[in-house]
Design an enzyme around this catalytic site. Structure first.
Site, PDB file in Angstrom:
ATOM      1  N   GLN A   1     -50.239 -81.553 -80.479  1.00 33.51           N
ATOM      2  CA  GLN A   1     -49.125 -81.902 -81.360  1.00 33.51           C
ATOM      3  C   GLN A   1     -48.784 -83.603 -81.387  1.00 33.51           C
ATOM      4  O   GLN A   1     -48.206 -83.867 -82.408  1.00 33.51           O
ATOM      5  CB  GLN A   1     -48.003 -81.280 -81.123  1.00 33.51           C
ATOM      6  CG  GLN A   1     -48.046 -79.643 -81.397  1.00 33.51           C
ATOM      7  CD  GLN A   1     -46.982 -78.805 -80.958  1.00 33.51           C
ATOM      8  OE1 GLN A   1     -46.999 -78.471 -79.565  1.00 33.51           O
ATOM      9  NE2 GLN A   1     -46.098 -78.337 -81.784  1.00 33.51           N
TER      10      GLN A   1
ATOM     11  N   ARG B   1     -42.125 -83.714 -70.295  1.00 34.03           N
ATOM     12  CA  ARG B   1     -43.197 -82.500 -70.340  1.00 34.03           C
ATOM     13  C   ARG B   1     -44.131 -82.647 -71.282  1.00 34.03           C
ATOM     14  O   ARG B   1     -43.723 -82.701 -72.489  1.00 34.03           O
ATOM     15  CB  ARG B   1     -42.290 -81.167 -70.519  1.00 34.03           C
ATOM     16  CG  ARG B   1     -43.137 -80.101 -70.667  1.00 34.03           C
ATOM     17  CD  ARG B   1     -42.265 -78.815 -70.731  1.00 34.03           C
ATOM     18  NE  ARG B   1     -43.045 -77.675 -70.725  1.00 34.03           N
ATOM     19  CZ  ARG B   1     -43.215 -76.969 -71.997  1.00 34.03           C
ATOM     20  NH1 ARG B   1     -42.581 -77.597 -73.189  1.00 34.03           N
ATOM     21  NH2 ARG B   1     -44.006 -75.787 -72.212  1.00 34.03           N
TER      22      ARG B   1
ATOM     23  N   HIS C   1     -51.653 -75.191 -73.832  1.00 31.49           N
ATOM     24  CA  HIS C   1     -50.290 -75.121 -74.840  1.00 31.49           C
ATOM     25  C   HIS C   1     -50.947 -74.931 -76.128  1.00 31.49           C
ATOM     26  O   HIS C   1     -51.215 -75.762 -76.963  1.00 31.49           O
ATOM     27  CB  HIS C   1     -49.782 -76.535 -74.672  1.00 31.49           C
ATOM     28  CG  HIS C   1     -48.448 -76.469 -75.455  1.00 31.49           C
ATOM     29  ND1 HIS C   1     -46.988 -76.592 -74.669  1.00 31.49           N
ATOM     30  CD2 HIS C   1     -48.129 -76.244 -76.789  1.00 31.49           C
ATOM     31  CE1 HIS C   1     -46.127 -76.666 -75.576  1.00 31.49           C
ATOM     32  NE2 HIS C   1     -46.722 -76.293 -76.942  1.00 31.49           N
TER      33      HIS C   1
ATOM     34  N   ASN D   1     -48.321 -72.080 -71.536  1.00 27.97           N
ATOM     35  CA  ASN D   1     -46.913 -72.503 -72.494  1.00 27.97           C
ATOM     36  C   ASN D   1     -46.965 -70.947 -73.310  1.00 27.97           C
ATOM     37  O   ASN D   1     -47.678 -70.508 -73.925  1.00 27.97           O
ATOM     38  CB  ASN D   1     -47.157 -73.559 -73.275  1.00 27.97           C
ATOM     39  CG  ASN D   1     -45.850 -73.631 -74.348  1.00 27.97           C
ATOM     40  OD1 ASN D   1     -44.934 -73.969 -73.777  1.00 27.97           O
ATOM     41  ND2 ASN D   1     -46.121 -73.267 -75.539  1.00 27.97           N
ATOM     42  N   GLU D   2     -45.559 -70.489 -73.340  1.00 25.07           N
ATOM     43  CA  GLU D   2     -45.428 -69.393 -74.253  1.00 25.07           C
ATOM     44  C   GLU D   2     -46.647 -68.114 -74.239  1.00 25.07           C
ATOM     45  O   GLU D   2     -47.259 -67.831 -75.162  1.00 25.07           O
ATOM     46  CB  GLU D   2     -45.066 -69.804 -75.505  1.00 25.07           C
ATOM     47  CG  GLU D   2     -43.864 -70.407 -75.647  1.00 25.07           C
ATOM     48  CD  GLU D   2     -43.253 -70.621 -76.988  1.00 25.07           C
ATOM     49  OE1 GLU D   2     -43.805 -70.031 -78.059  1.00 25.07           O
ATOM     50  OE2 GLU D   2     -42.391 -71.349 -77.160  1.00 25.07           O
TER      51      GLU D   2
ATOM     52  N   ASN E   1     -38.585 -71.252 -72.674  1.00 22.96           N
ATOM     53  CA  ASN E   1     -38.150 -71.632 -74.018  1.00 22.96           C
ATOM     54  C   ASN E   1     -37.400 -70.813 -74.859  1.00 22.96           C
ATOM     55  O   ASN E   1     -37.614 -69.491 -74.559  1.00 22.96           O
ATOM     56  CB  ASN E   1     -39.700 -71.933 -74.932  1.00 22.96           C
ATOM     57  CG  ASN E   1     -40.541 -72.738 -74.366  1.00 22.96           C
ATOM     58  OD1 ASN E   1     -40.356 -73.513 -73.161  1.00 22.96           O
ATOM     59  ND2 ASN E   1     -41.939 -72.831 -74.689  1.00 22.96           N
TER      60      ASN E   1
ATOM     61  N   TYR F   1     -34.932 -70.543 -78.407  1.00 23.91           N
ATOM     62  CA  TYR F   1     -34.303 -70.864 -79.500  1.00 23.91           C
ATOM     63  C   TYR F   1     -33.731 -69.743 -80.294  1.00 23.91           C
ATOM     64  O   TYR F   1     -32.501 -70.149 -80.719  1.00 23.91           O
ATOM     65  CB  TYR F   1     -35.683 -71.338 -80.508  1.00 23.91           C
ATOM     66  CG  TYR F   1     -36.603 -72.464 -80.097  1.00 23.91           C
ATOM     67  CD1 TYR F   1     -36.142 -73.793 -80.376  1.00 23.91           C
ATOM     68  CD2 TYR F   1     -37.710 -72.075 -79.306  1.00 23.91           C
ATOM     69  CE1 TYR F   1     -37.028 -74.852 -79.939  1.00 23.91           C
ATOM     70  CE2 TYR F   1     -38.498 -73.218 -78.855  1.00 23.91           C
ATOM     71  CZ  TYR F   1     -38.142 -74.383 -79.143  1.00 23.91           C
ATOM     72  OH  TYR F   1     -38.948 -75.512 -78.929  1.00 23.91           O
TER      73      TYR F   1
ATOM     74  N   GLU G   1     -38.024 -75.621 -73.218  1.00 26.68           N
ATOM     75  CA  GLU G   1     -37.887 -76.160 -74.682  1.00 26.68           C
ATOM     76  C   GLU G   1     -36.502 -75.638 -75.189  1.00 26.68           C
ATOM     77  O   GLU G   1     -36.052 -74.400 -75.025  1.00 26.68           O
ATOM     78  CB  GLU G   1     -39.111 -75.400 -75.600  1.00 26.68           C
ATOM     79  CG  GLU G   1     -40.430 -76.253 -75.216  1.00 26.68           C
ATOM     80  CD  GLU G   1     -41.338 -75.725 -76.072  1.00 26.68           C
ATOM     81  OE1 GLU G   1     -41.087 -74.975 -76.996  1.00 26.68           O
ATOM     82  OE2 GLU G   1     -42.603 -75.849 -75.777  1.00 26.68           O
TER      83      GLU G   1
ATOM     84  N   TRP H   1     -36.747 -80.066 -76.938  1.00 25.74           N
ATOM     85  CA  TRP H   1     -38.016 -80.001 -77.843  1.00 25.74           C
ATOM     86  C   TRP H   1     -37.634 -80.742 -79.357  1.00 25.74           C
ATOM     87  O   TRP H   1     -36.648 -79.720 -79.657  1.00 25.74           O
ATOM     88  CB  TRP H   1     -38.545 -78.446 -77.776  1.00 25.74           C
ATOM     89  CG  TRP H   1     -39.887 -78.526 -78.776  1.00 25.74           C
ATOM     90  CD1 TRP H   1     -39.795 -78.397 -80.214  1.00 25.74           C
ATOM     91  CD2 TRP H   1     -41.227 -78.754 -78.414  1.00 25.74           C
ATOM     92  NE1 TRP H   1     -41.131 -78.673 -80.696  1.00 25.74           N
ATOM     93  CE2 TRP H   1     -41.706 -78.615 -79.531  1.00 25.74           C
ATOM     94  CE3 TRP H   1     -41.815 -78.906 -77.113  1.00 25.74           C
ATOM     95  CZ2 TRP H   1     -43.473 -79.104 -79.857  1.00 25.74           C
ATOM     96  CZ3 TRP H   1     -43.130 -79.107 -77.152  1.00 25.74           C
ATOM     97  CH2 TRP H   1     -43.904 -79.044 -78.501  1.00 25.74           C
TER      98      TRP H   1
ATOM     99  N   PHE I   1     -38.375 -81.073 -84.947  1.00 24.50           N
ATOM    100  CA  PHE I   1     -37.498 -80.886 -84.089  1.00 24.50           C
ATOM    101  C   PHE I   1     -37.135 -82.360 -83.201  1.00 24.50           C
ATOM    102  O   PHE I   1     -36.609 -82.382 -82.238  1.00 24.50           O
ATOM    103  CB  PHE I   1     -37.874 -80.074 -82.819  1.00 24.50           C
ATOM    104  CG  PHE I   1     -38.029 -78.544 -83.138  1.00 24.50           C
ATOM    105  CD1 PHE I   1     -37.002 -77.781 -83.123  1.00 24.50           C
ATOM    106  CD2 PHE I   1     -39.013 -78.081 -83.861  1.00 24.50           C
ATOM    107  CE1 PHE I   1     -36.855 -76.329 -83.290  1.00 24.50           C
ATOM    108  CE2 PHE I   1     -39.120 -76.542 -84.386  1.00 24.50           C
ATOM    109  CZ  PHE I   1     -38.005 -75.866 -83.871  1.00 24.50           C
TER     110      PHE I   1
END
Ligand SMILES: *[C@@H]1O[C@H](CO)[C@@H](O)[C@H](O)[C@H]1NC(C)=O
Ligand SMILES: *[C@@H]1O[C@H](CO)[C@@H](O)[C@H](O)[C@H]1NC(C)=O
Ligand SMILES: *[C@@H]1O[C@H](CO)[C@@H](O)[C@H](O)[C@H]1NC(C)=O
Ligand SMILES: *[C@@H]1O[C@H](CO)[C@@H](O)[C@H](O)[C@H]1NC(C)=O
Ligand SMILES: *[C@@H]1O[C@H](CO)[C@@H](O)[C@H](O)[C@H]1NC(C)=O
Ligand SMILES: *[C@@H]1O[C@H](CO)[C@@H](O)[C@H](O)[C@H]1NC(C)=O
Length: 507
Positions: free
Chosen positions: A42, A99, A143, A188-189, A330, A332, A399, A441, A457
């Site tokens: 990213q 991170r 990730h 990640n996730e 994380n 949201y 995040e 994040w 973000f």
């Protein structure tokens, strides 16, 4: 007696939620970490430079992301070339930690085999730059960006072969960077990779059954999400075991796993919806935490998924159990959960149908391209619920942040979002949750998984049409910096009119 009673009340008052307007960094324990997050694909760019080979994310982005948005991470923020300036911004902002993730296919282009010296050099430089500024590197190994070669060779996470190859990759990272990196997150996730990548098929590697609305060229939504998670758990456990046997004594670091935790609240107070809410939590979160804490999947998953759910041998169970030093969370969105057992009648049902619930966003009409509702009380409730179920394990909020159209420097809704979440943490800490750090994040506007460059973000704005990719602080960057420097008022006079109109900034 009365006086004493009154005095006790006065003394007890600070235990109640602090005035969200008034908190400062000193309301946190001295070792509590504040950071910001990104991930390799990213931000790095330089996607085909210096020996890097594609990951499944390159492939997905270049195939047009299912038409969801334009763009790819070929250049992104060009952090590969701009890392020194970015670390300067981080230091100026006052971040305790950054991170980021390592691109496996930059370090080991084919996933296995020779190390790419240029990749090794890049991560050494980045880590050195961070540590020289006193910023802790918190590193994620995977990730959403598995090397494409491993996907082509044996379909990546679906195959048990990934366990050995992931462990070898982790070994290289521990050996090369572990003298300076003390916080490792393997994946990640994990839960979202399995669900969005292998059940729904909306994101890389876009695998799903023909019945999904996403037109995957291959996949099986009934079985693959479970296989992927199983192999992630085993790959994590294998890497953690290696770390503990080979590196831990010398390097003194910690190893964790990251999941997306959403808020799950019953739609009504009927026992059906309350039980369904627990079921949703078991499927999304217990899927990982139950094996990590107890060595096995939740009972309800075994019941509803049956023989499609892989099982742990007793050796594997013992390896997975206790293999995390911390959990990365994380957070949201939140959902209301409605009991919906009808889906359990479907033959060849998928992960979502196995849950037997209907998930309704809070609020119901939310669109994923709009501002995210601010619900720190739901995060708090989720963390208490997880503590009750799994014990008081160390947590990093890896995040948390606000999605906005990326055009404006005046991102007041993001300031409000971050302020509300940070302001809610002291109370959670006083109530005994073992939260060790909070990462926004994202540090910069980045190439987003679900919106590309169309919404963002970031604390820093980047105009992706501008070839210099100049970083400009948004109001949120100024607010966060101010908070991190324990200032009681914004220092930047030029922005004072903007800021004086911003309610609730710590004063
Ligand atoms: C998925 O795998 C299961 C179990 O092997 C099988 O019964 C089912 O037909 C497969 N579904 C698809 C869409 O291939
Ligand atoms: C899947 O393909 C159908 C038929 O070509 C198309 O109408 C639909 O929009 C596609 N779905 C997605 C998510 O791309
Ligand atoms: C459920 O009960 C709680 C506690 O009595 C109450 O606060 C809440 O509003 C109720 N929720 C619904 C959806 O009825
Ligand atoms: C969603 O609902 C809220 C409250 O009812 C309303 O204020 C808002 O405009 C709605 N948003 C959309 C996109 O419909
Ligand atoms: C703050 O003020 C400076 C100088 O006037 C300006 O360049 C910058 O864009 C402002 N930042 C925000 C977030 O408005
Ligand atoms: C931070 O600010 C608070 C409130 O103004 C003050 O009491 C404290 O001494 C400050 N701490 C540091 C380390 O500057």
């Amino acid at each position: 007696m009365m006086h004493l009673f009154v005095a006790v009340i006065f003394v007890a008052l600070p235990l109640f939620p602090v005035d969200a307007n008034a908190f400062t960094k000193t309301d946190f324990p001295p070792h509590f970490l504040f950071g910001a997050s990104t991930s390799a694909y990213q931000v790095e760019g330089a996607a085909d430079q210096d020996g890097r080979k594609p990951s499944i994310w390159d492939t997905y982005a270049h195939a047009g992301n299912g038409g969801a948005y334009q763009g790819n991470g070929d250049i992104a923020c060009d952090q590969y070339h701009k890392y020194k300036d970015d670390v300067k911004l981080m230091a100026k902002m006052g971040l305790d930690a950054y991170r980021f993730s390592i691109s496996w296919s930059r370090l080991i282009p084919d996933g296995i085999g020779p190390i790419n010296p240029k990749g090794l050099e890049y991560y050494n430089n980045l880590i050195d730059e961070l540590t020289s500024q006193g910023i802790q590197p918190h590193v994620t190994l995977n990730h959403w960006d598995l090397p494409q070669t491993l996907e082509d060779e044996y379909e990546g996470w679906i195959s048990r072969r990934i366990i050995k190859d992931f462990t070898a990759y982790a070994d290289v990272c521990f050996r090369e960077f572990g003298d300076r990196v003390k916080h490792w997150t393997t994946v990640n996730e994990g839960n979202m990779c399995s669900m969005m990548g292998y059940d729904v098929g909306a994101v890389q590697p876009q695998r799903c059954s023909p019945s999904s609305i996403f037109n995957c060229s291959k996949g099986n939504s009934s079985t693959e999400p479970y296989l992927v998670t199983h192999h992630m758990l085993l790959a994590h456990a294998s890497a953690a075991n290696l770390y503990r046997n080979k590196y831990k004594v010398k390097q003194q670091g910690f190893i964790g796993f990251n999941i997306l935790v959403q808020g799950y609240l019953p739609l009504t107070n009927t026992s059906e919806d309350v039980i369904a809410t627990k079921r949703a939590q078991d499927f999304f979160v217990g899927w990982y935490l139950n094996p990590f804490i107890f060595g096995d999947y939740p009972a309800i998953m075994k019941k509803n998924v049956g023989s499609r759910l892989p099982f742990f041998t007793s050796t594997e169970s013992n390896l997975v159990k206790g293999s995390i030093d911390f959990i990365g969370i994380n957070f949201y969105y939140a959902f209301h959960v409605k009991n919906s057992p009808g889906s359990l009648q479907i033959k060849n049902r998928d992960f979502v149908a196995d849950m037997g619930v209907e998930l309704i966003y809070i609020p119901q009409n939310i669109s994923l391209h709009e501002e995210i509702p601010i619900t720190p009380w739901i995060l708090e409730r989720m963390l208490y619920s997880l503590k009750k179920e799994y014990g008081n394990f160390p947590i990093y909020i890896h995040e948390n942040g606000q999605l906005l159209p990326s055009k404006s420097l005046d991102d007041r809704p993001r300031v409000e979002y971050i302020r509300e979440y940070i302001g809610s943490l002291p109370n959670m800490l006083r109530n005994g949750l073992d939260i060790r750090g909070y990462f926004v994040w994202s540090f910069l506007d980045v190439f987003e998984l679900q919106s590309g460059y169309e919404a963002s973000f970031g604390l820093y704005y980047i105009d992706f049409q501008d070839p210099t990719l100049r970083r400009q602080p948004k109001l949120s960057a100024l607010w966060y910096s101010n908070f991190l420097n324990n200032k009681t008022a914004m220092k930047i006079e030029e922005n004072s009119s903007l800021l004086s109109n911003t309610p609730h900034i710590a004063t």
